[in-house]
Design an enzyme around this catalytic site. Structure first.
Site, PDB file in Angstrom:
ATOM      1  N   GLU A 122       0.843  -1.188   0.000  1.00  0.00           N
ATOM      2  CA  GLU A 122       0.000   0.000   0.000  1.00  0.00           C
ATOM      3  C   GLU A 122       0.886   1.249   0.000  1.00  0.00           C
ATOM      4  O   GLU A 122       1.876   1.309   0.727  1.00  0.00           O
ATOM      5  CB  GLU A 122      -0.808  -0.040   1.292  1.00  0.00           C
ATOM      6  CG  GLU A 122      -1.982   0.827   1.337  1.00  0.00           C
ATOM      7  CD  GLU A 122      -2.744   0.536   2.625  1.00  0.00           C
ATOM      8  OE1 GLU A 122      -3.938   0.285   2.519  1.00  0.00           O
ATOM      9  OE2 GLU A 122      -2.141   0.552   3.701  1.00  0.00           O
TER      10      GLU A 122
ATOM     11  N   CYS B 155      -4.265  -0.885  15.351  1.00  0.00           N
ATOM     12  CA  CYS B 155      -3.812  -0.777  13.957  1.00  0.00           C
ATOM     13  C   CYS B 155      -4.340  -1.963  13.168  1.00  0.00           C
ATOM     14  O   CYS B 155      -4.103  -3.117  13.530  1.00  0.00           O
ATOM     15  CB  CYS B 155      -2.286  -0.747  13.919  1.00  0.00           C
ATOM     16  SG  CYS B 155      -1.621  -0.803  12.241  1.00  0.00           S
TER      17      CYS B 155
ATOM     18  N   CYS C 112       0.110  -3.930  17.037  1.00  0.00           N
ATOM     19  CA  CYS C 112      -0.451  -2.845  17.859  1.00  0.00           C
ATOM     20  C   CYS C 112      -1.980  -2.994  17.810  1.00  0.00           C
ATOM     21  O   CYS C 112      -2.548  -3.240  16.735  1.00  0.00           O
ATOM     22  CB  CYS C 112      -0.014  -1.481  17.327  1.00  0.00           C
ATOM     23  SG  CYS C 112       1.776  -1.263  17.411  1.00  0.00           S
TER      24      CYS C 112
ATOM     25  N   GLY D   1       3.856  -1.886   7.980  1.00  0.00           N
ATOM     26  CA  GLY D   1       5.093  -2.499   8.462  1.00  0.00           C
ATOM     27  C   GLY D   1       5.883  -1.674   9.447  1.00  0.00           C
ATOM     28  O   GLY D   1       5.625  -0.477   9.647  1.00  0.00           O
ATOM     29  N   GLU D   2       6.863  -2.329  10.057  1.00  0.00           N
ATOM     30  CA  GLU D   2       7.751  -1.675  11.024  1.00  0.00           C
ATOM     31  C   GLU D   2       9.130  -1.564  10.365  1.00  0.00           C
ATOM     32  O   GLU D   2       9.851  -2.565  10.241  1.00  0.00           O
ATOM     33  CB  GLU D   2       7.797  -2.505  12.312  1.00  0.00           C
ATOM     34  CG  GLU D   2       8.892  -2.123  13.274  1.00  0.00           C
ATOM     35  CD  GLU D   2       8.948  -0.639  13.610  1.00  0.00           C
ATOM     36  OE1 GLU D   2       7.907  -0.040  13.944  1.00  0.00           O
ATOM     37  OE2 GLU D   2      10.047  -0.059  13.524  1.00  0.00           O
TER      38      GLU D   2
ATOM     39  N   CYS E 282      -5.997   2.339   8.073  1.00  0.00           N
ATOM     40  CA  CYS E 282      -4.689   1.854   7.691  1.00  0.00           C
ATOM     41  C   CYS E 282      -4.719   0.352   7.388  1.00  0.00           C
ATOM     42  O   CYS E 282      -5.131  -0.452   8.218  1.00  0.00           O
ATOM     43  CB  CYS E 282      -3.763   2.180   8.858  1.00  0.00           C
ATOM     44  SG  CYS E 282      -2.337   1.188   9.074  1.00  0.00           S
TER      45      CYS E 282
ATOM     46  N   SER F  85       6.206   6.176  17.436  1.00  0.00           N
ATOM     47  CA  SER F  85       4.804   5.930  17.769  1.00  0.00           C
ATOM     48  C   SER F  85       4.714   5.625  19.257  1.00  0.00           C
ATOM     49  O   SER F  85       4.886   4.490  19.677  1.00  0.00           O
ATOM     50  CB  SER F  85       4.296   4.737  16.960  1.00  0.00           C
ATOM     51  OG  SER F  85       4.263   5.096  15.599  1.00  0.00           O
ATOM     52  N   LEU F  86       4.446   6.657  20.027  1.00  0.00           N
ATOM     53  CA  LEU F  86       4.450   6.500  21.490  1.00  0.00           C
ATOM     54  C   LEU F  86       3.072   6.031  21.984  1.00  0.00           C
ATOM     55  O   LEU F  86       2.944   5.015  22.635  1.00  0.00           O
ATOM     56  CB  LEU F  86       4.856   7.831  22.129  1.00  0.00           C
ATOM     57  CG  LEU F  86       5.236   7.775  23.594  1.00  0.00           C
ATOM     58  CD1 LEU F  86       6.380   6.813  23.851  1.00  0.00           C
ATOM     59  CD2 LEU F  86       5.599   9.172  24.106  1.00  0.00           C
ATOM     60  N   HIS F  87       2.053   6.811  21.732  1.00  0.00           N
ATOM     61  CA  HIS F  87       0.651   6.447  21.981  1.00  0.00           C
ATOM     62  C   HIS F  87       0.236   6.276  23.438  1.00  0.00           C
ATOM     63  O   HIS F  87      -0.959   6.111  23.727  1.00  0.00           O
ATOM     64  CB  HIS F  87       0.249   5.178  21.215  1.00  0.00           C
ATOM     65  CG  HIS F  87       0.520   5.250  19.748  1.00  0.00           C
ATOM     66  ND1 HIS F  87       0.149   6.325  18.961  1.00  0.00           N
ATOM     67  CD2 HIS F  87       1.154   4.379  18.912  1.00  0.00           C
ATOM     68  CE1 HIS F  87       0.525   6.100  17.722  1.00  0.00           C
ATOM     69  NE2 HIS F  87       1.137   4.955  17.668  1.00  0.00           N
TER      70      HIS F  87
ATOM     71  N   ASN G  71      -8.253   6.177  13.035  1.00  0.00           N
ATOM     72  CA  ASN G  71      -8.972   5.648  11.867  1.00  0.00           C
ATOM     73  C   ASN G  71      -9.652   4.363  12.289  1.00  0.00           C
ATOM     74  O   ASN G  71      -8.970   3.384  12.602  1.00  0.00           O
ATOM     75  CB  ASN G  71      -7.993   5.272  10.750  1.00  0.00           C
ATOM     76  CG  ASN G  71      -7.541   6.476   9.976  1.00  0.00           C
ATOM     77  OD1 ASN G  71      -8.332   7.363   9.680  1.00  0.00           O
ATOM     78  ND2 ASN G  71      -6.264   6.504   9.656  1.00  0.00           N
TER      79      ASN G  71
ATOM     80  N   CYS H 286       2.517  -6.672   9.257  1.00  0.00           N
ATOM     81  CA  CYS H 286       3.381  -6.138  10.316  1.00  0.00           C
ATOM     82  C   CYS H 286       3.410  -7.131  11.466  1.00  0.00           C
ATOM     83  O   CYS H 286       2.375  -7.684  11.828  1.00  0.00           O
ATOM     84  CB  CYS H 286       2.856  -4.788  10.790  1.00  0.00           C
ATOM     85  SG  CYS H 286       3.951  -4.003  12.004  1.00  0.00           S
TER      86      CYS H 286
ATOM     87  N   SER I  39       9.256   6.119  10.708  1.00  0.00           N
ATOM     88  CA  SER I  39       8.353   6.041  11.857  1.00  0.00           C
ATOM     89  C   SER I  39       8.452   4.662  12.476  1.00  0.00           C
ATOM     90  O   SER I  39       8.341   3.651  11.783  1.00  0.00           O
ATOM     91  CB  SER I  39       6.917   6.306  11.381  1.00  0.00           C
ATOM     92  OG  SER I  39       6.011   6.126  12.449  1.00  0.00           O
TER      93      SER I  39
ATOM     94  N   CYS J  17       3.863   8.212   1.354  1.00  0.00           N
ATOM     95  CA  CYS J  17       3.890   7.341   2.520  1.00  0.00           C
ATOM     96  C   CYS J  17       4.150   5.920   2.028  1.00  0.00           C
ATOM     97  O   CYS J  17       3.332   5.362   1.297  1.00  0.00           O
ATOM     98  CB  CYS J  17       2.529   7.468   3.213  1.00  0.00           C
ATOM     99  SG  CYS J  17       2.326   6.387   4.602  1.00  0.00           S
TER     100      CYS J  17
HETATM  101  N1  SAH Z   1       5.302   0.615  12.398  1.00  0.00           N
HETATM  102  C1  SAH Z   1       5.593   1.998  12.293  1.00  0.00           C
HETATM  103  C2  SAH Z   1       5.095   2.665  11.021  1.00  0.00           C
HETATM  104  C3  SAH Z   1       3.735   2.295  10.467  1.00  0.00           C
HETATM  105  S1  SAH Z   1       2.287   2.926  11.228  1.00  0.00           S
HETATM  106  C4  SAH Z   1       5.103   2.731  13.511  1.00  0.00           C
HETATM  107  O1  SAH Z   1       4.500   2.112  14.379  1.00  0.00           O
HETATM  108  O2  SAH Z   1       5.383   3.921  13.657  1.00  0.00           O
HETATM  109  C5  SAH Z   1       2.309   4.668  10.957  1.00  0.00           C
HETATM  110  C6  SAH Z   1       1.533   5.432  12.031  1.00  0.00           C
HETATM  111  O3  SAH Z   1       0.105   5.196  11.928  1.00  0.00           O
HETATM  112  C7  SAH Z   1       1.945   4.998  13.434  1.00  0.00           C
HETATM  113  O4  SAH Z   1       2.095   6.102  14.273  1.00  0.00           O
HETATM  114  C8  SAH Z   1       0.751   4.164  13.832  1.00  0.00           C
HETATM  115  O5  SAH Z   1       0.693   4.039  15.225  1.00  0.00           O
HETATM  116  C9  SAH Z   1      -0.415   4.919  13.196  1.00  0.00           C
HETATM  117  N2  SAH Z   1      -1.644   4.138  13.139  1.00  0.00           N
HETATM  118  C10 SAH Z   1      -1.775   2.811  13.011  1.00  0.00           C
HETATM  119  N3  SAH Z   1      -3.076   2.450  13.020  1.00  0.00           N
HETATM  120  C11 SAH Z   1      -3.789   3.584  13.137  1.00  0.00           C
HETATM  121  C12 SAH Z   1      -5.183   3.870  13.195  1.00  0.00           C
HETATM  122  N4  SAH Z   1      -6.087   2.906  13.135  1.00  0.00           N
HETATM  123  N5  SAH Z   1      -5.564   5.159  13.308  1.00  0.00           N
HETATM  124  C13 SAH Z   1      -4.630   6.141  13.342  1.00  0.00           C
HETATM  125  N6  SAH Z   1      -3.306   5.937  13.304  1.00  0.00           N
HETATM  126  C14 SAH Z   1      -2.881   4.669  13.209  1.00  0.00           C
END
Ligand code: SAH
Length: 378
Positions: free
Chosen positions: A106, A133, A130, A178-179, A352, A232-234, A309, A126, A210, A119
């Site tokens: 994608e 995601c 998470c 992916g990571e 995503c 990606s802290l969250h 999302n 992945c 990222s 992007c």
């Molecule tokens: N694996 C890497 C890069 C891919 S995800 C990472 O974790 O950073 C890119 C960004 O989209 C990350 O910050 C991820 O946490 C965020 N993301 C993933 N799923 C999402 C969702 N459902 N809504 C909003 N952001 C999301």
């Protein structure tokens, strides 16, 4: 840099030919050395492929004829193919690319005033899972090769060039599937090409990796690269982050922040972008904002709040715009540059990773080995 797969034999694919698309300058110099050619051939060929986007050796006119013929025998430049190409009403364009089989990568292009961001994906699926995601929830297939990663950039550059709108591609973010730090060798090769003056010549500030925080790979990245970093802290504490970002159980916040401090120390003037997805009543209270502000004290930071999302079967809901505003104000009052990511391309996107699932199903129905899948435009 060490490229374990740089020998011509090892990179041969089904066609029996080596795909030179993913070779950065060092890898290509090594490859030409094995052919008995001088190292400057690497720059010549990289310019043809990535700057002039000439993919047939026959047309690389500054190489002597005998060499062009030899290259055509042993090597090829194979791009991913689009199986889906959609443009949203707000200009966001999304492609699904395949190199065969029923797998798709994608890729999204986001035009903004004065710049355009691509992007890119670094893996099929992945492994990090998470919980918020949808890609993470779909599981992991494999790492992308460097060719599949840089192929996304070449493909998009070519597609934008011919779409008649003169739109530009100025930034690349590794924020697709992916990571990237779990596929560091290929990501580094591809990012070397992104920065190479003879290829895409992007500044390190315009290429952003990222990561959810694979700590040893982050130290390694600091040794070999200066590209921009988004993390990606969250969550502002381990208990919550263990739940949202399971890799935190292996590399907890303190270890991640130490690796980030090391990264900024080695990269002058660099600020880390912290990504924080806003989940209703999970990580979005005032107390969480204050805890986050305390956590990041002393690290040059920008905070990017991401509206969630949604996707089918998720247990999460996005925070309200008002909640996001309050959260953002607390961080700003604490002195952090804080932005809220604008959600774009909604009408073609969904969450995503979802489009990939949709196409994968469709491709299975068509049969995985269909020779020519149609390019769908919507
Ligand atoms: N694996 C890497 C890069 C891919 S995800 C990472 O974790 O950073 C890119 C960004 O989209 C990350 O910050 C991820 O946490 C965020 N993301 C993933 N799923 C999402 C969702 N459902 N809504 C909003 N952001 C999301």
């Amino acid at each position: 840099m060490n490229h374990p797969q740089s020998g011509p034999k090892k990179l041969r694919r089904e066609s029996g030919k080596v795909n030179l698309l993913g070779f950065d300058r060092e890898a290509l110099e090594g490859w030409f050395a094995e052919l008995g050619e001088p190292s400057f051939r690497a720059v010549q060929v990289i310019k043809w492929i990535h700057q002039r986007r000439v993919l047939e050796f026959e047309r690389m006119t500054d190489l002597r004829k005998a060499l062009r013929d030899r290259l055509a025998e042993v090597a090829e430049i194979r791009l991913p193919r689009a199986v889906l190409d959609r443009t949203s009403t707000d200009g966001v364009r999304k492609w699904l690319l395949t190199l065969g089989g029923d797998n798709a990568i994608e890729m999204v292009y986001i035009p903004e005033l004065g710049r355009g961001t691509l992007c890119v994906s670094s893996q099929l699926g992945c492994p990090l899972a998470c919980t918020f995601c949808s890609t993470g929830q779909q599981g992991f297939e494999r790492n992308l090769t460097a060719a599949e990663i840089i192929g996304q950039l070449l493909f998009a550059t070519q597609a934008l060039e011919t779409d008649g709108t003169a739109r530009k591609l100025t930034n690349v973010v590794f924020m697709g599937m992916g990571e990237p730090l779990a596929n560091l060798t290929s990501v580094l090769r591809a990012s070397n090409l992104m920065l190479d003056e003879h290829a895409y010549n992007l500044s390190r500030r315009r290429v952003t990796l990222s990561t959810a925080g694979i700590v040893p790979a982050l130290y390694r990245l600091a040794e070999v690269s200066r590209i921009s970093l988004a993390v990606s802290l969250h969550a502002p504490n381990d208990a919550l982050r263990d739940e949202l970002v399971p890799i935190n159980r292996k590399y907890p916040i303190a270890a991640l922040l130490a690796a980030c401090r090391n990264y900024v120390k080695r990269t002058p003037h660099h600020r880390i972008t912290w990504e924080y997805v806003m989940l209703d009543a999970v990580n979005d209270t005032d107390a969480h904002a204050r805890e986050l502000a305390r956590l990041l004290i002393g690290i040059p930071s920008k905070i990017n709040l991401i509206p969630f999302n949604s996707f089918p079967n998720t247990c999460y809901r996005g925070s309200s715009p008002q909640r996001i505003r309050c959260f953002s104000e607390i961080l700003q009052r604490a002195g952090y540059i804080t932005t809220v990511r604008r959600t774009r391309g909604n009408d073609i996107d969904g969450a995503c990773g979802q489009l990939v699932g949709e196409v994968r199903n469709r491709m299975r129905r068509l049969g995985a080995d269909q020779p020519q899948l149609p390019v769908l435009r919507a």
